[in-house]
Design a protein around this motif. Structure first.
Motif, PDB file in Angstrom:
ATOM      1  N   LEU A   1       0.825  -1.209   0.000  1.00  0.00           N
ATOM      2  CA  LEU A   1       0.000   0.000   0.000  1.00  0.00           C
ATOM      3  C   LEU A   1       0.858   1.257   0.000  1.00  0.00           C
ATOM      4  O   LEU A   1       0.534   2.258  -0.670  1.00  0.00           O
ATOM      5  CB  LEU A   1      -0.932  -0.008   1.212  1.00  0.00           C
ATOM      6  CG  LEU A   1      -2.154  -0.936   1.105  1.00  0.00           C
ATOM      7  CD1 LEU A   1      -2.891  -1.017   2.435  1.00  0.00           C
ATOM      8  CD2 LEU A   1      -3.105  -0.442   0.008  1.00  0.00           C
TER       9      LEU A   1
ATOM     10  N   LEU B   1      -1.605  -3.448  -7.445  1.00  0.00           N
ATOM     11  CA  LEU B   1      -3.021  -3.389  -7.118  1.00  0.00           C
ATOM     12  C   LEU B   1      -3.647  -4.786  -7.133  1.00  0.00           C
ATOM     13  O   LEU B   1      -4.426  -5.152  -6.254  1.00  0.00           O
ATOM     14  CB  LEU B   1      -3.740  -2.492  -8.126  1.00  0.00           C
ATOM     15  CG  LEU B   1      -4.154  -1.093  -7.645  1.00  0.00           C
ATOM     16  CD1 LEU B   1      -4.753  -0.294  -8.789  1.00  0.00           C
ATOM     17  CD2 LEU B   1      -5.132  -1.190  -6.489  1.00  0.00           C
TER      18      LEU B   1
ATOM     19  N   ILE C   1      -2.603  -6.694  -3.988  1.00  0.00           N
ATOM     20  CA  ILE C   1      -3.346  -6.258  -2.795  1.00  0.00           C
ATOM     21  C   ILE C   1      -4.772  -6.807  -2.831  1.00  0.00           C
ATOM     22  O   ILE C   1      -5.313  -7.281  -1.824  1.00  0.00           O
ATOM     23  CB  ILE C   1      -3.357  -4.721  -2.709  1.00  0.00           C
ATOM     24  CG1 ILE C   1      -1.929  -4.190  -2.530  1.00  0.00           C
ATOM     25  CG2 ILE C   1      -4.253  -4.243  -1.575  1.00  0.00           C
ATOM     26  CD1 ILE C   1      -1.826  -2.676  -2.644  1.00  0.00           C
ATOM     27  N   PHE C   2      -5.404  -6.752  -4.002  1.00  0.00           N
ATOM     28  CA  PHE C   2      -6.771  -7.241  -4.132  1.00  0.00           C
ATOM     29  C   PHE C   2      -6.847  -8.736  -3.813  1.00  0.00           C
ATOM     30  O   PHE C   2      -7.764  -9.191  -3.113  1.00  0.00           O
ATOM     31  CB  PHE C   2      -7.278  -6.969  -5.556  1.00  0.00           C
ATOM     32  CG  PHE C   2      -8.642  -7.521  -5.823  1.00  0.00           C
ATOM     33  CD1 PHE C   2      -9.772  -6.821  -5.454  1.00  0.00           C
ATOM     34  CD2 PHE C   2      -8.805  -8.757  -6.437  1.00  0.00           C
ATOM     35  CE1 PHE C   2     -11.042  -7.333  -5.689  1.00  0.00           C
ATOM     36  CE2 PHE C   2     -10.061  -9.279  -6.665  1.00  0.00           C
ATOM     37  CZ  PHE C   2     -11.192  -8.561  -6.297  1.00  0.00           C
TER      38      PHE C   2
ATOM     39  N   GLY D   1     -13.584  -3.340   1.719  1.00  0.00           N
ATOM     40  CA  GLY D   1     -12.237  -3.027   1.252  1.00  0.00           C
ATOM     41  C   GLY D   1     -11.962  -3.640  -0.108  1.00  0.00           C
ATOM     42  O   GLY D   1     -11.326  -3.016  -0.978  1.00  0.00           O
ATOM     43  N   GLU D   2     -12.460  -4.865  -0.335  1.00  0.00           N
ATOM     44  CA  GLU D   2     -12.288  -5.526  -1.628  1.00  0.00           C
ATOM     45  C   GLU D   2     -13.021  -4.761  -2.730  1.00  0.00           C
ATOM     46  O   GLU D   2     -12.513  -4.623  -3.847  1.00  0.00           O
ATOM     47  CB  GLU D   2     -12.814  -6.955  -1.524  1.00  0.00           C
ATOM     48  CG  GLU D   2     -12.700  -7.755  -2.817  1.00  0.00           C
ATOM     49  CD  GLU D   2     -13.405  -9.088  -2.720  1.00  0.00           C
ATOM     50  OE1 GLU D   2     -12.937 -10.049  -3.338  1.00  0.00           O
ATOM     51  OE2 GLU D   2     -14.452  -9.164  -2.029  1.00  0.00           O
TER      52      GLU D   2
ATOM     53  N   LEU E   1     -10.937  -1.740  -3.620  1.00  0.00           N
ATOM     54  CA  LEU E   1      -9.756  -2.159  -4.381  1.00  0.00           C
ATOM     55  C   LEU E   1     -10.137  -2.599  -5.790  1.00  0.00           C
ATOM     56  O   LEU E   1      -9.390  -2.387  -6.751  1.00  0.00           O
ATOM     57  CB  LEU E   1      -9.047  -3.303  -3.652  1.00  0.00           C
ATOM     58  CG  LEU E   1      -8.277  -2.907  -2.399  1.00  0.00           C
ATOM     59  CD1 LEU E   1      -7.889  -4.138  -1.588  1.00  0.00           C
ATOM     60  CD2 LEU E   1      -7.011  -2.126  -2.782  1.00  0.00           C
ATOM     61  N   SER E   2     -11.323  -3.206  -5.926  1.00  0.00           N
ATOM     62  CA  SER E   2     -11.780  -3.625  -7.253  1.00  0.00           C
ATOM     63  C   SER E   2     -11.969  -2.419  -8.164  1.00  0.00           C
ATOM     64  O   SER E   2     -11.628  -2.461  -9.351  1.00  0.00           O
ATOM     65  CB  SER E   2     -13.090  -4.406  -7.110  1.00  0.00           C
ATOM     66  OG  SER E   2     -13.594  -4.758  -8.378  1.00  0.00           O
TER      67      SER E   2
ATOM     68  N   LEU F   1     -10.404   0.472  -7.894  1.00  0.00           N
ATOM     69  CA  LEU F   1      -9.071   0.969  -8.232  1.00  0.00           C
ATOM     70  C   LEU F   1      -8.439   0.111  -9.318  1.00  0.00           C
ATOM     71  O   LEU F   1      -7.818   0.617 -10.264  1.00  0.00           O
ATOM     72  CB  LEU F   1      -8.185   0.977  -6.983  1.00  0.00           C
ATOM     73  CG  LEU F   1      -8.530   1.995  -5.895  1.00  0.00           C
ATOM     74  CD1 LEU F   1      -7.683   1.743  -4.641  1.00  0.00           C
ATOM     75  CD2 LEU F   1      -8.311   3.433  -6.400  1.00  0.00           C
ATOM     76  N   ARG F   2      -8.590  -1.207  -9.196  1.00  0.00           N
ATOM     77  CA  ARG F   2      -7.981  -2.117 -10.167  1.00  0.00           C
ATOM     78  C   ARG F   2      -8.596  -1.958 -11.551  1.00  0.00           C
ATOM     79  O   ARG F   2      -7.906  -2.041 -12.577  1.00  0.00           O
ATOM     80  CB  ARG F   2      -8.146  -3.552  -9.674  1.00  0.00           C
ATOM     81  CG  ARG F   2      -7.447  -4.605 -10.527  1.00  0.00           C
ATOM     82  CD  ARG F   2      -7.875  -5.989 -10.119  1.00  0.00           C
ATOM     83  NE  ARG F   2      -9.322  -6.175 -10.269  1.00  0.00           N
ATOM     84  CZ  ARG F   2      -9.960  -7.303 -10.046  1.00  0.00           C
ATOM     85  NH1 ARG F   2      -9.277  -8.368  -9.620  1.00  0.00           N
ATOM     86  NH2 ARG F   2     -11.266  -7.403 -10.212  1.00  0.00           N
TER      87      ARG F   2
ATOM     88  N   MET G   1      -6.073   6.355  -7.017  1.00  0.00           N
ATOM     89  CA  MET G   1      -5.522   6.399  -5.654  1.00  0.00           C
ATOM     90  C   MET G   1      -5.306   7.834  -5.223  1.00  0.00           C
ATOM     91  O   MET G   1      -4.658   8.618  -5.905  1.00  0.00           O
ATOM     92  CB  MET G   1      -4.204   5.627  -5.604  1.00  0.00           C
ATOM     93  CG  MET G   1      -3.510   5.677  -4.258  1.00  0.00           C
ATOM     94  SD  MET G   1      -4.448   4.828  -2.959  1.00  0.00           S
ATOM     95  CE  MET G   1      -4.131   3.133  -3.394  1.00  0.00           C
TER      96      MET G   1
ATOM     97  N   LEU H   1      -7.583   2.692   3.304  1.00  0.00           N
ATOM     98  CA  LEU H   1      -7.159   1.298   3.145  1.00  0.00           C
ATOM     99  C   LEU H   1      -6.188   0.886   4.241  1.00  0.00           C
ATOM    100  O   LEU H   1      -6.250  -0.236   4.766  1.00  0.00           O
ATOM    101  CB  LEU H   1      -6.513   1.110   1.766  1.00  0.00           C
ATOM    102  CG  LEU H   1      -7.478   1.156   0.571  1.00  0.00           C
ATOM    103  CD1 LEU H   1      -6.708   1.118  -0.745  1.00  0.00           C
ATOM    104  CD2 LEU H   1      -8.482   0.013   0.630  1.00  0.00           C
TER     105      LEU H   1
END
Length: 730
Positions: free
Chosen positions: A26, A39, A42-43, A68-69, A72-73, A75-76, A82, A90
């Motif tokens: 992170l 990314l 982390i996911f 949180g997932e 992150l999804s 962002l991915r 970010m 996060l």
């Protein structure tokens, strides 16, 4: 530790390791927001924690990681970028996940009220909605830390998050805990990952240490230096504990091999059109990891073989009166220092006649060889190279390879495999493998000036027989020496003869009682030295063809001693006709079994009497038979032994006069003046232990009836009536 606790402990260790990596990822992601690889990593980590927490019913942890997932999804997938608030949110989530994991370690649950996940979930949901969230500092600060992470020399520093509004309510700081001087270890600190090669090197080094220890112990025992003896004893203790600890690091449950078998059974049963219920028992049984790797493929092949050749299709099973769904069971357990793995099915079984016919047809054996085989040997033909009963070749079977490779691989690690089957009922394949190959306890014996090691896993007891006991307890049964031990006949094998020499006649006999699979026998040796922990070394390829030896070791004086292969000696000596009582117990025998002496009494007619009624078996020269009045007698042990012709006593023609010797069963009878009476028979055939189902057919004076013994009709002799009818004086 039960299964759930073990799974939770593994989950905690893995999750703590992932969270440490997550912190670093992170921070790097904040520096490089466009790193797709980081990314994705982390996911995947958060996704793994979420999935496992849901499986283990940790609802609050699953709720936290789920939101949180989701963030992150986005962002991915490029739906969000970010920003410092997202990074801070996060990181706060990661800290809260860590606090929940510590709560789970303390109490086994994530319901600790000191860790409040609602504010953190609200922050991430606000970030998902594009709002400016308020990050609650107290959420994680209020969570109790593990004692291993608490510092007691300073107050925790306050962290001012960037671009985030301060919390509305500032909690009062907790007073620092006082350290009680006891160091507590968290579950993540209780294990460490070590390379397997390093463990193998440690085992090799411990093996060399054990060899050196044995040499020092032998030298110190001859020395008068007390300090040297004390140091040697201390070294002995430390080396033994070190060896035990290192061996434990290599022990793994056999369940690791079995974990893939449910999928194998499911796929293969669908492919073959079978309905199969897989039952596994003893998955926690441990053995050396090197052996675990060696048995993985053989066990998988045996399971596939049971499905292909054993369990029938549902319509065939129903026609045979069986349930449509077959049962395949795997069972593992420790026995006599070995691991026993049983693969059993309730299928059609193996027909010995068909095995013999196919073996002759394919040239595996000749017709004459089959005629001399018993049922167990015939079933063993399935392990011959090139043997297969499959009518067609498929991607599963039919090429005649597989079972021979199974036996080769099992025997390569010092194990054995055998098959027992009953047509129409099912088949059981039993695999025996040692716990470890590196260091084993052994009994050192001497023969011909050389020393030999016998694995203690095969050792039952030691027996010393001298004087009159030697003449009374050691007899010949059908041309082979046997020892009458606690009412049972034990086959004897001379180590000297097994090694190709000649056994010397002595006034005393030392017998090492050994167990090999379901066969128990006595090995006659010249000397017994002591027990030692020996380091097993492989023997050269020139000796691998000899069934007598399993390996070699280096003794304390530096000389090499060969390790005896107990199963190989039993096979070479032809031992196997006398089953042992423990074998019936292991097979689950719960019927009333009786030990019988089976013999021929007249013109090939078979008869049997309880082995408990037999004191001794003797053979006399016919010239020694004399008469005293109407009775026949022989001079025996400083007295007269009355003889009774059994054939005459039970109404059969007497054919015992053929040959130069007569066979006599000595029976201790209270009705005889000498205390014993000799029952004259034609010849001894065997000793069996069977459940008798007697019939009144053929009953008469001296015969209580008949029974089927070894597939032959056999008269059951009533010795009391025979002795009474003989007129032997009381």
């Amino acid at each position: 530790m039960d299964d759930d606790a073990e799974i939770i402990a593994e989950f905690l260790v893995e999750s703590h390791e992932n969270l440490d990596q997550l912190d670093r990822d992170l921070v790097e992601l904040e520096r490089q927001p466009d790193s797709r690889e980081r990314l994705s990593s982390i996911f995947r980590t958060i996704h793994t924690i979420k999935g496992t927490s849901g499986f283990l019913a940790f609802g609050r942890l699953e709720q936290l990681t789920h939101v949180g997932e989701t963030l992150l999804s986005r962002l991915r997938d490029g739906e969000a970028v970010m920003t410092p608030p997202i990074a801070e949110g996060l990181l706060t989530m990661v800290d809260t996940v860590r606090a929940l994991l510590e709560a789970i370690e303390r109490s086994g649950s994530d319901a600790d009220p000191a860790v409040d996940v609602a504010p953190v979930v609200a922050v991430i949901e606000a970030l998902l909605a594009g709002e400016s969230p308020v990050v609650p500092d107290e959420t994680v600060a209020a969570a109790p830390q593990s004692d291993a992470d608490v510092r007691y020399d300073a107050e925790p520093a306050a962290v001012e998050p960037a671009a985030v509004e301060p919390a509305a309510v500032e909690p009062e700081p907790e007073a620092p805990k006082e350290w009680d001087g006891v160091e507590r270890r968290a579950v993540v600190d209780a294990s460490v990952r070590v390379d397997v090669d390093l463990l193998d090197d440690l085992v090799d080094l411990v093996g060399e240490l054990v060899l050196t220890r044995n040499q020092l112990l032998q030298r110190s025992s001859l020395s008068s230096d007390i300090e040297l003896q004390r140091a040697s004893q201390r070294l002995d203790l430390v080396a033994s504990e070190l060896q035990e600890s290192v061996m434990k690091t290599r022990m793994q449950p056999i369940g690791q091999v079995w974990s893939k078998l449910p999928r194998v059974v499911r796929d293969l049963s669908h492919q073959l059109g079978r309905e199969v219920d897989l039952v596994m028992d003893g998955h926690e049984t441990e053995l050396d990891r090197s052996l675990l790797e060696a048995v993985k493929d053989p066990l998988t092949h045996l399971v596939r073989n049971s499905l292909d050749h054993g369990i029938e299709p549902p319509d065939v099973r129903r026609a045979a009166g069986k349930p449509a769904k077959g049962t395949l069971s795997l069972r593992a357990y420790h026995e006599s220092g070995q691991v026993v793995v049983e693969i059993a099915d309730d299928g059609k079984g193996i027909d010995p006649d068909r095995i013999a016919a196919v073996a002759i047809e394919r040239g595996v054996v000749t017709r004459d060889q089959v005629a001399r085989m018993d049922t167990r040997d015939v079933l063993g033909l399935i392990f011959r190279p090139g043997f297969s009963t499959a009518a067609t070749v498929s991607n599963i079977s039919g090429r005649g390879v597989g079972m021979d490779v199974v036996r080769t691989n099992i025997e390569r690690i010092g194990g054995s495999v055998d098959v027992s089957s009953e047509p129409g009922v099912g088949t059981t394949t039993r695999v025996r493998i040692p716990l470890t190959l590196a260091i084993i306890p052994a009994l050192v014996v001497g023969e011909g000036g050389e020393r030999y090691a016998i694995p203690q896993a095969n050792l039952v007891e030691l027996v010393r027989i001298e004087g009159d006991d030697l003449r009374r307890q050691v007899q010949n049964l059908a041309g082979a020496p046997v020892l009458r031990l606690r009412g049972k006949l034990l086959p004897l094998v001379s180590l000297a003869e097994a090694l190709g020499g000649t056994a010397e006649q002595t006034e005393a006999l030392t017998v090492v009682v050994l167990q090999s699979d379901d066969v128990r026998f006595g090995l006659c040796v010249s000397d017994v030295h002591d027990t030692q922990e020996i380091v097993v070394k492989p023997i050269g390829r020139q000796l691998k063809g000899l069934e007598t030896y399993a390996g070699a070791t280096i003794m304390g004086d530096g000389r090499v001693a060969l390790i005896l292969d107990v199963a190989g000696i039993a096979t070479t000596a032809g031992v196997g006709a006398v089953p042992d009582e423990a074998a019936d117990t292991r097979a689950g025998a719960d019927d009333d079994r009786t030990a019988l002496l089976v013999f021929e009494v007249a013109d090939g007619r078979r008869a049997a009497l309880p082995l408990a009624s037999v004191a001794r078996l003797e053979e006399f020269d016919r010239a020694r038979v004399e008469r005293s009045g109407a009775a026949e007698v022989v001079q025996y042990r400083d007295g007269l032994l009355p003889l009774v012709r059994l054939a005459t006593a039970i109404g059969l023609p007497d054919t015992s006069d053929q040959g130069d010797q007569i066979s006599v069963v000595v029976h201790e009878s209270e009705g005889a003046a000498s205390g014993a009476v000799g029952i004259v028979i034609d010849r001894v055939l065997d000793v069996v232990e069977v459940a008798i189902t007697a019939s009144q057919v053929g009953s008469r004076v001296g015969v209580t009836g008949s029974a089927i013994v070894q597939d032959r009709v056999t008269d059951l002799v009533d010795l009391a009536a025979v002795v009474a009818r003989s007129g032997v004086p009381a």
